[in-house]
Scaffold this motif. Structure first.
Motif, PDB file in Angstrom:
ATOM      1  N   GLN A  31     -74.238  19.898-136.246  1.00  0.00           N
ATOM      2  CA  GLN A  31     -74.759  21.171-136.257  1.00  0.00           C
ATOM      3  C   GLN A  31     -75.892  21.231-135.487  1.00  0.00           C
ATOM      4  OE1 GLN A  31     -73.835  20.172-139.043  1.00  0.00           O
ATOM      5  NE2 GLN A  31     -75.837  21.352-139.845  1.00  0.00           N
ATOM      6  N   ARG A  35     -76.535  21.078-128.000  1.00  0.00           N
ATOM      7  CA  ARG A  35     -75.354  21.077-127.160  1.00  0.00           C
ATOM      8  C   ARG A  35     -73.903  21.093-127.519  1.00  0.00           C
ATOM      9  NH1 ARG A  35     -76.061  21.190-120.594  1.00  0.00           N
ATOM     10  NH2 ARG A  35     -74.113  22.286-120.843  1.00  0.00           N
ATOM     11  N   ARG A  36     -72.672  22.017-127.739  1.00  0.00           N
ATOM     12  CA  ARG A  36     -72.173  20.535-128.311  1.00  0.00           C
ATOM     13  C   ARG A  36     -70.565  20.854-127.002  1.00  0.00           C
ATOM     14  NH1 ARG A  36     -71.344  24.335-133.138  1.00  0.00           N
ATOM     15  NH2 ARG A  36     -73.693  24.054-134.336  1.00  0.00           N
ATOM     16  N   CYS A  55     -63.127  26.852-129.261  1.00  0.00           N
ATOM     17  CA  CYS A  55     -64.758  26.260-128.837  1.00  0.00           C
ATOM     18  C   CYS A  55     -65.512  27.698-129.436  1.00  0.00           C
ATOM     19  CB  CYS A  55     -64.837  26.252-127.364  1.00  0.00           C
ATOM     20  SG  CYS A  55     -64.040  24.985-126.385  1.00  0.00           S
ATOM     21  N   HIS A  56     -64.721  29.193-129.533  1.00  0.00           N
ATOM     22  CA  HIS A  56     -65.779  30.626-129.692  1.00  0.00           C
ATOM     23  C   HIS A  56     -66.448  29.956-130.983  1.00  0.00           C
ATOM     24  CE1 HIS A  56     -67.509  34.384-129.784  1.00  0.00           C
ATOM     25  NE2 HIS A  56     -66.153  34.491-130.561  1.00  0.00           N
ATOM     26  N   TRP A  57     -65.112  29.585-131.725  1.00  0.00           N
ATOM     27  CA  TRP A  57     -65.790  29.752-133.820  1.00  0.00           C
ATOM     28  C   TRP A  57     -66.602  29.202-134.097  1.00  0.00           C
ATOM     29  CZ3 TRP A  57     -64.646  32.609-137.450  1.00  0.00           C
ATOM     30  CH2 TRP A  57     -64.969  32.004-138.722  1.00  0.00           C
ATOM     31  N   TYR A  58     -66.218  27.545-133.539  1.00  0.00           N
ATOM     32  CA  TYR A  58     -67.592  26.329-132.797  1.00  0.00           C
ATOM     33  C   TYR A  58     -68.506  26.192-132.330  1.00  0.00           C
ATOM     34  CZ  TYR A  58     -63.738  25.118-136.498  1.00  0.00           C
ATOM     35  OH  TYR A  58     -63.694  24.539-137.718  1.00  0.00           O
ATOM     36  N   HIS A  59     -68.372  27.178-131.752  1.00  0.00           N
ATOM     37  CA  HIS A  59     -69.887  27.524-130.708  1.00  0.00           C
ATOM     38  C   HIS A  59     -69.976  25.856-129.622  1.00  0.00           C
ATOM     39  CE1 HIS A  59     -70.742  30.949-132.571  1.00  0.00           C
ATOM     40  NE2 HIS A  59     -71.261  30.404-133.783  1.00  0.00           N
ATOM     41  N   PHE A  60     -68.351  25.332-128.866  1.00  0.00           N
ATOM     42  CA  PHE A  60     -68.181  24.898-127.478  1.00  0.00           C
ATOM     43  C   PHE A  60     -68.556  25.160-126.709  1.00  0.00           C
ATOM     44  CE2 PHE A  60     -67.893  21.793-131.108  1.00  0.00           C
ATOM     45  CZ  PHE A  60     -67.611  20.575-130.625  1.00  0.00           C
ATOM     46  N   GLU A  61     -69.230  24.508-125.427  1.00  0.00           N
ATOM     47  CA  GLU A  61     -68.343  25.161-124.407  1.00  0.00           C
ATOM     48  C   GLU A  61     -67.444  24.323-123.709  1.00  0.00           C
ATOM     49  OE1 GLU A  61     -72.183  23.503-121.474  1.00  0.00           O
ATOM     50  OE2 GLU A  61     -73.621  24.209-123.752  1.00  0.00           O
ATOM     51  N   HIS A  62     -66.729  25.064-123.227  1.00  0.00           N
ATOM     52  CA  HIS A  62     -65.550  24.465-123.193  1.00  0.00           C
ATOM     53  C   HIS A  62     -64.981  24.154-121.170  1.00  0.00           C
ATOM     54  CE1 HIS A  62     -60.382  25.261-122.891  1.00  0.00           C
ATOM     55  NE2 HIS A  62     -61.251  23.899-123.218  1.00  0.00           N
TER      56      HIS A  62
END
Length: 269
Positions: A31, A35-36, A55-62
């Motif tokens: 975490q 960047r993810r 991706c919204h929940w885990y804060h990833f760029e999709h």
């Protein structure tokens, strides 16, 4: 550590596989990556919305690819994306490479630990302090381990004869007995042991530096890259003293694919 890093995950038609992978890595230090990024190779439109939610929940760029560019195609894309970022180091994983939790107390077949506390901070410090081009995050992998020089199988025959004079020919059948890697040094950082040496490149999780990324993926590029091609390329650069690498004396990563897809859908590049 005040070092910018990126975590890339490659996924295909399996939101729940990605969800569980993200959970194990983000619960155990990753975490802290700045960047993810999820590289989504999915071809099933029914998965798109769920991936966006995760991706919204885990804060990833999709990043949704229009086509399935494959495992190695994904790695090449990640290398080019990372090269243009402001991150200094990156880790690339596939969605079936789980990071072991504190409950995974035990040892691998060599007696190395299967769980490492503060793995993110320790491993990042190791690659940064030693200026490695890449640092392998697990000693045991799905198909083998890092005691063997797996590049031996993939280098051109003249290279094999030059650098493996005691093993100049491949076995006629099966895997035979590959030569062993001789570590150049053994070190320890905050209780985590690691070995410096000419360890093979493979698609299992590794830290890669910005400079190492160029050496492995960008200085020389193939139209259709394969893991074996990169393995051979990296080995030859190691022998020229151009790539400096190491591996952890631990096996904190476990392969587990529970959401299967048809074998004919597997794409390398």
């Amino acid at each position: 550590l005040d070092i910018k890093t990126s975590l890339y995950v490659l996924t295909y038609n399996s939101p729940e596989q990605f969800a569980q992978i993200a959970q194990t890595w983000l619960e155990n230090g990753w975490q802290n990556c700045h960047r993810r990024i999820l590289v989504d190779n999915s071809t099933d439109p029914s998965t798109y919305m769920r991936y966006q939610e995760l991706c919204h929940w885990y804060h990833f760029e999709h990043i949704k690819k229009a086509d399935n560019i494959g495992i190695c195609g994904g790695r090449q894309f990640v290398a080019e994306h990372f090269a243009e970022s402001d991150s200094e180091y990156m880790v690339f994983i596939e969605d079936d490479m789980f990071l072991n939790s504190p409950e995974d107390i035990g040892e691998d077949k060599f007696g190395f630990p299967k769980y490492v506390e503060n793995l993110y901070e320790k491993s990042l410090s190791i690659i940064h302090r030693n200026r490695y081009d890449f640092l392998k995050l697990t000693y045991c992998e799905f198909y083998g381990d890092n005691s063997a020089a797996w590049a031996w199988y993939n280098v051109p025959q003249p290279v094999r004869e030059k650098f493996f004079p005691d093993h100049p020919k491949l076995p006629e059948e099966g895997l035979g007995e590959p030569p062993l890697v001789q570590p150049k040094s053994r070190s320890r950082y905050k209780g985590l042991n690691y070995l410096e040496g000419d360890y093979h490149y493979c698609n299992w999780p590794i830290w890669v530096s910005k400079e190492g990324n160029f050496k492995i993926f960008l200085d020389t590029k193939w139209e259709r890259p394969y893991e074996q091609t990169w393995m051979s390329h990296v080995f030859q650069q190691q022998q020229r003293g151009l790539i400096k690498s190491a591996v952890l004396v631990a096996s904190p990563i476990t392969h587990d694919r529970f959401a299967y897809y048809p074998a004919e859908e597997r794409v390398e590049s």
